[in-house]
Design an enzyme around this catalytic site. Structure first.
Site, PDB file in Angstrom:
ATOM      1  N   ALA A  14       0.817  -1.220   0.000  1.00 58.45           N
ATOM      2  CA  ALA A  14       0.000   0.000   0.000  1.00 58.45           C
ATOM      3  C   ALA A  14       0.845   1.261   0.000  1.00 58.45           C
ATOM      4  CB  ALA A  14      -0.914  -0.020   1.224  1.00 58.45           C
ATOM      5  N   ARG A  20      -1.348   7.594 -11.474  1.00 56.69           N
ATOM      6  CA  ARG A  20      -2.468   7.571 -12.428  1.00 56.69           C
ATOM      7  C   ARG A  20      -3.781   8.072 -11.817  1.00 56.69           C
ATOM      8  NH1 ARG A  20      -1.815   1.459 -14.111  1.00 56.69           N
ATOM      9  NH2 ARG A  20      -0.504   1.435 -12.248  1.00 56.69           N
ATOM     10  N   ASN A 227      -6.493   2.033 -10.058  1.00 59.92           N
ATOM     11  CA  ASN A 227      -5.331   2.867 -10.358  1.00 59.92           C
ATOM     12  C   ASN A 227      -5.730   4.231 -10.879  1.00 59.92           C
ATOM     13  OD1 ASN A 227      -3.185   0.681 -10.106  1.00 59.92           O
ATOM     14  ND2 ASN A 227      -4.591  -0.230 -11.586  1.00 59.92           N
ATOM     15  N   ASN A 369     -32.645  26.846  16.639  1.00 67.79           N
ATOM     16  CA  ASN A 369     -31.922  26.115  17.688  1.00 67.79           C
ATOM     17  C   ASN A 369     -30.534  26.654  17.964  1.00 67.79           C
ATOM     18  OD1 ASN A 369     -31.159  25.280  15.106  1.00 67.79           O
ATOM     19  ND2 ASN A 369     -30.436  23.298  15.827  1.00 67.79           N
TER      20      ASN A 369
HETATM   21  C1  UD1 Z   1       0.805  -4.722 -10.616  1.00 71.44           C
HETATM   22  C2  UD1 Z   1       1.547  -5.908 -11.253  1.00 71.44           C
HETATM   23  C3  UD1 Z   1       0.817  -6.335 -12.514  1.00 71.44           C
HETATM   24  C4  UD1 Z   1      -0.623  -6.675 -12.177  1.00 71.44           C
HETATM   25  C5  UD1 Z   1      -1.326  -5.534 -11.425  1.00 71.44           C
HETATM   26  C6  UD1 Z   1      -2.627  -6.015 -10.883  1.00 71.44           C
HETATM   27  C7  UD1 Z   1       3.899  -5.623 -10.709  1.00 71.44           C
HETATM   28  C8  UD1 Z   1       5.245  -5.207 -11.215  1.00 71.44           C
HETATM   29  N1  UD1 Z   1       2.899  -5.502 -11.569  1.00 71.44           N
HETATM   30  O1  UD1 Z   1       0.837  -3.660 -11.549  1.00 71.44           O
HETATM   31  O2  UD1 Z   1       1.446  -7.462 -13.085  1.00 71.44           O
HETATM   32  O3  UD1 Z   1      -1.316  -6.997 -13.360  1.00 71.44           O
HETATM   33  O4  UD1 Z   1      -0.534  -5.093 -10.304  1.00 71.44           O
HETATM   34  O5  UD1 Z   1      -3.380  -4.970 -10.305  1.00 71.44           O
HETATM   35  O6  UD1 Z   1       3.808  -6.059  -9.597  1.00 71.44           O
HETATM   36  N2  UD1 Z   1       3.280  -0.588  -4.315  1.00 71.44           N
HETATM   37  C9  UD1 Z   1       4.072  -0.375  -3.205  1.00 71.44           C
HETATM   38  N3  UD1 Z   1       5.348   0.048  -3.380  1.00 71.44           N
HETATM   39  C10 UD1 Z   1       5.912   0.237  -4.606  1.00 71.44           C
HETATM   40  C11 UD1 Z   1       5.092  -0.003  -5.747  1.00 71.44           C
HETATM   41  C12 UD1 Z   1       3.784  -0.401  -5.567  1.00 71.44           C
HETATM   42  O7  UD1 Z   1       3.615  -0.540  -2.066  1.00 71.44           O
HETATM   43  O8  UD1 Z   1       7.098   0.594  -4.668  1.00 71.44           O
HETATM   44  C13 UD1 Z   1       1.874  -1.011  -4.112  1.00 71.44           C
HETATM   45  C14 UD1 Z   1       0.841  -0.033  -4.673  1.00 71.44           C
HETATM   46  O9  UD1 Z   1       0.389   0.867  -3.655  1.00 71.44           O
HETATM   47  C15 UD1 Z   1      -0.288  -0.956  -5.108  1.00 71.44           C
HETATM   48  C16 UD1 Z   1       0.404  -2.267  -5.412  1.00 71.44           C
HETATM   49  O10 UD1 Z   1       1.682  -2.211  -4.826  1.00 71.44           O
HETATM   50  O11 UD1 Z   1      -1.235  -1.143  -4.090  1.00 71.44           O
HETATM   51  C17 UD1 Z   1       0.545  -2.527  -6.914  1.00 71.44           C
HETATM   52  O12 UD1 Z   1       1.283  -1.454  -7.477  1.00 71.44           O
HETATM   53  P1  UD1 Z   1       0.797  -0.734  -8.792  1.00 71.44           P
HETATM   54  O13 UD1 Z   1       1.719   0.381  -9.084  1.00 71.44           O
HETATM   55  O14 UD1 Z   1      -0.645  -0.468  -8.740  1.00 71.44           O
HETATM   56  O15 UD1 Z   1       1.093  -1.902  -9.839  1.00 71.44           O
HETATM   57  P2  UD1 Z   1       0.359  -2.135 -11.227  1.00 71.44           P
HETATM   58  O16 UD1 Z   1       1.003  -1.294 -12.249  1.00 71.44           O
HETATM   59  O17 UD1 Z   1      -1.087  -2.053 -11.050  1.00 71.44           O
HETATM   60 MG    MG Z   2      -2.315  -1.426  -9.505  1.00 73.13          MG
END
Ligand code: UD1
Ligand code: MG
Length: 450
Positions: A14, A20, A227, A369
Site C-alpha cells: 500500500a 495515475r 489505479n 436552535n
Molecule cells: C501490478 C503488477 C501487474 C498486475 C497488477 C494487478 C507488478 C510489477 N505488476 O501492476 O502485473 O497486473 O498489479 O493490479 O507487480 N506498491 C508499493 N510500493 C511500490 C510499488 C507499488 O507498495 O514501490 C503497491 C501499490 O500501492 C499498489 C500495489 O503495490 O497497491 C501494486 O502497485 P501498482 O503500481 O498499482 O502496480 P500495477 O502497475 O497495477
Molecule cells: Mg495497480
C-alpha cells in the site's frame, strides 16, 4: 513441516505513488461506499485464518485508521512491488511458513477466493483472470503458461504485441512459501521498462529454481485494480451491486437500484421499499416496512417500522423516528427524536428537538436552535399541534396537547393543552381596499391626460 504447523502472514502492498489517480493522496485511501480501497482489502483479510497482517505503507502515510492494529512497515522509496515485498518481509514473524501477498488497490477480492489460494499446496500460487475482450487494452501484467503451468509474468510496459494480445492477466495476488520468497527476492533486478523491482519477475525465477507453480482462476470483477478515477468508479459500482444484492436477499425492495447509493454499514429490514434516487450516508439503521421516497438523503439515523420518509427529505446526525412517524417533502431532521406517528409533512427544519408521540408539525415550522454560539433544545410533548409557519425559538417547550397558532414565533414555554398565539393581532378596515383602488384609478386617469 506438517500441514497443521502452517502459519500464513499476509503482506499488503500500500505504499505506491498513485500517479495515475491524479490525487494529492494515495489511491488506497480513496473512498468506496464508506470504506477506503485499502479498508476493503483489510476487512476481507480479517475473515481469513492469518497469523499476521503486515502493511507496507509509504512514509507519507505512516499512520492511518485503516492499518488497525496490524504491523506497519514503511517503504521509504517506492522502488516497485518487489522492493515493497522485501520491505514487508522485514516485519514478518520468524515462525511464518507461507506468505499471502495482496496489492492494496484490489478492493473487490473476496475471502472465498483468498481462502482457496491459502489452501493451494504449490510453492508459488497466483490468481489468473481473463480480461473481457472490451478491456483487452488494459495494462495489466500478462501471464505466460506452459500448458496449465504459469511460467512467466510479463509487465504490459515490457510486453510485445503478441503477449499484449493475451487476455490472461496477473491480478497481483499470490501465495508463496516463505523460504522460496526469502531466497529469491534478493536476486531481483530492476532491469526493465519501469526501472523497478518487479515482484512479478519472481514467477519465472521460482520455476527456474524448481519450485512448483499454480494459477487459480478468478473472475475479473474481483480483481479490478483501482489505479485511475475510472477504475475507482467502476469498483464502486460493483460494491454497490453487491450491497444491493445482499439487501435484496434480506427482503428489501429497490424500485430502481441503479439510482440508489448505499453505505457499507447500511442496515435495512424486510419489506422496506427504497424508491429511486435515495442516498445513504454512514450509520443508517432501518427496520421492516419502512418506505423511503425518492430524492432523500439519510445518515446516522434509526427508523423504526412503518416510518415514511420523503420525497426530498434530509435526515442526518442522530435522528430516531419511532414507528409510524412520517416526514415529507423538504423536511430536514437533525439530532431529533420523532415520537410514534408524529408527522412533519412539508417544508420544515427540526434540529435538536424531541417531538412527542402523535404530534403534528405544520408546514414551514422551524426550530431556531442556534444563537451563533450554542445549540438549544426544543421539546414538543405528545399530541401537540404546531401550526403552519411556527418558529420555535429554543430553548422552549410546548406542552402536551397544546396548539401553536399558525405564523407564531414561540419564545416562551407553552403549558399543556394551551393555545399559544405569538403574532401581531390582525385589524380589518372595512371598505378600505375599495377606496384605495378608486384613488389609484383616478390617479392613473390624470397621468394619461398629461
Ligand atoms: C501490478 C503488477 C501487474 C498486475 C497488477 C494487478 C507488478 C510489477 N505488476 O501492476 O502485473 O497486473 O498489479 O493490479 O507487480 N506498491 C508499493 N510500493 C511500490 C510499488 C507499488 O507498495 O514501490 C503497491 C501499490 O500501492 C499498489 C500495489 O503495490 O497497491 C501494486 O502497485 P501498482 O503500481 O498499482 O502496480 P500495477 O502497475 O497495477
Ligand atoms: Mg495497480
Amino acid at each position: 513441516m506438517s500441514a497443521h504447523t502452517k502459519q500464513t502472514a499476509c503482506i499488503v502492498l500500500a505504499a505506491g505513488q498513485s500517479r495515475r489517480m491524479r490525487s494529492s493522496f494515495s489511491k488506497v485511501f480513496h473512498d468506496l461506499s464508506g470504506r477506503t480501497v485499502l479498508g476493503h482489502v483489510v476487512h476481507t483479510l480479517h475473515q481469513l485464518p492469518l497469523a499476521q497482517i503486515v502493511i507496507v505503507a509509504s512514509s507519507k502515510t505512516p499512520t492511518h485508521n485503516e492499518y488497525g492494529a496490524h504491523t506497519v512497515v514503511i517503504q521509504n522509496e517506492q522502488l516497485g512491488t518487489g522492493h515493497a515485498v522485501m520491505t514487508g518481509l522485514s516485519g514478518v514473524k520468524s515462525d511464518i511458513t507461507d506468505i499471502l501477498i495482496v496489492c492494496g488497490d484490489v478492493p473487490l477480492i473476496t475471502a472465498h477466493t483468498l481462502q482457496h489460494l491459502l489452501e493451494s499446496v504449490a510453492d508459488f500460487t497466483l490468481l489468473k483472470a481473463k480480461l473481457p475482450e472490451s478491456d483487452a487494452h488494459l495494462p495489466y501484467g500478462r501471464i505466460v503458461f506452459d500448458g496449465d503451468k504459469p511460467t512467466h509474468i510479463v509487465e504490459y510496459k515490457d510486453a510485445d504485441d503478441t503477449i499484449r494480445k493475451s487476455l490472461w492477466i496477473n491480478p497481483g495476488v499470490y501465495k508463496i512459501r516463505a523460504h522460496v520468497l526469502q531466497t529469491l527476492l534478493p536476486k531481483l533486478s530492476c532491469d526493465n521498462a519501469a526501472g523497478e523491482y518487479y515482484l512479478t519477475d519472481l514467477l519465472h525465477m521460482a520455476v527456474e529454481a524448481g519450485a512448483t507453480t499454480k494459477a487459480l482462476h478468478v473472475d475479473f470483477d474481483e480483481i479490478l485494480g483501482v489505479n485511475t478515477r475510472a477504475e475507482l468508479e467502476q469498483a464502486n459500482t460493483i460494491i454497490q451491486q453487491r450491497l444491493i444484492a445482499a439487501h435484496r436477499e434480506n427482503g428489501v425492495t429497490f424500485q430502481q437500484s441503479g439510482s440508489v447509493h448505499l453505505y457499507v454499514d447500511t442496515q435495512i429490514g424486510q419489506d422496506t421499499v427504497i424508491e429511486p434516487f435515495v442516498t445513504f450516508g454512514k450509520g443508517v439503521v432501518i427496520d421492516a416496512n419502512v418506505r423511503i421516497k425518492s430524492f432523500s438523503y439519510l445518515s446516522d439515523c434509526i427508523l423504526k417500522s412503518g416510518v415514511t420518509v420523503g420525497p426530498f427529505a434530509h435526515i442526518r446526525g442522530g435522528v430516531t423516528m419511532e414507528s409510524g412517524a412520517e416526514v415529507g417533502n423538504f423536511v430536514e431532521l437533525k439530532a431529533t427524536h420523532m415520537g410514534k406517528k408524529a408527522k412533519a409533512k412539508h417544508l420544515t427544519y427540526l434540529g435538536d428537538a424531541i417531538i412527542g408521540d402523535g404530534c403534528n408539525i405544520g408546514a414551514g415550522t422551524i426550530t431556531a436552535n442556534y444563537d451563533g454560539f450554542q445549540k438549544y433544545k426544543t421539546i414538543i410533548a405528545d399530541c401537540a399541534h404546531i401550526g403552519a409557519h411556527t418558529i420555535l425559538v429554543a430553548p422552549v417547550k410546548v406542552g402536551e396537547g397544546a396548539i401553536t397558532a399558525a405564523g407564531s414565533v414561540i419564545t416562551t414555554d407553552v403549558p399543556d393543552h394551551a393555545l399559544a398565539i405569538g403574532r401581531v393581532v390582525q385589524t380589518n378596515k372595512p371598505g378600505w381596499a375599495a377606496v384605495y383602488k378608486e384613488k389609484k384609478r383616478l390617479n392613473s386617469i390624470k397621468k394619461d391626460l398629461i
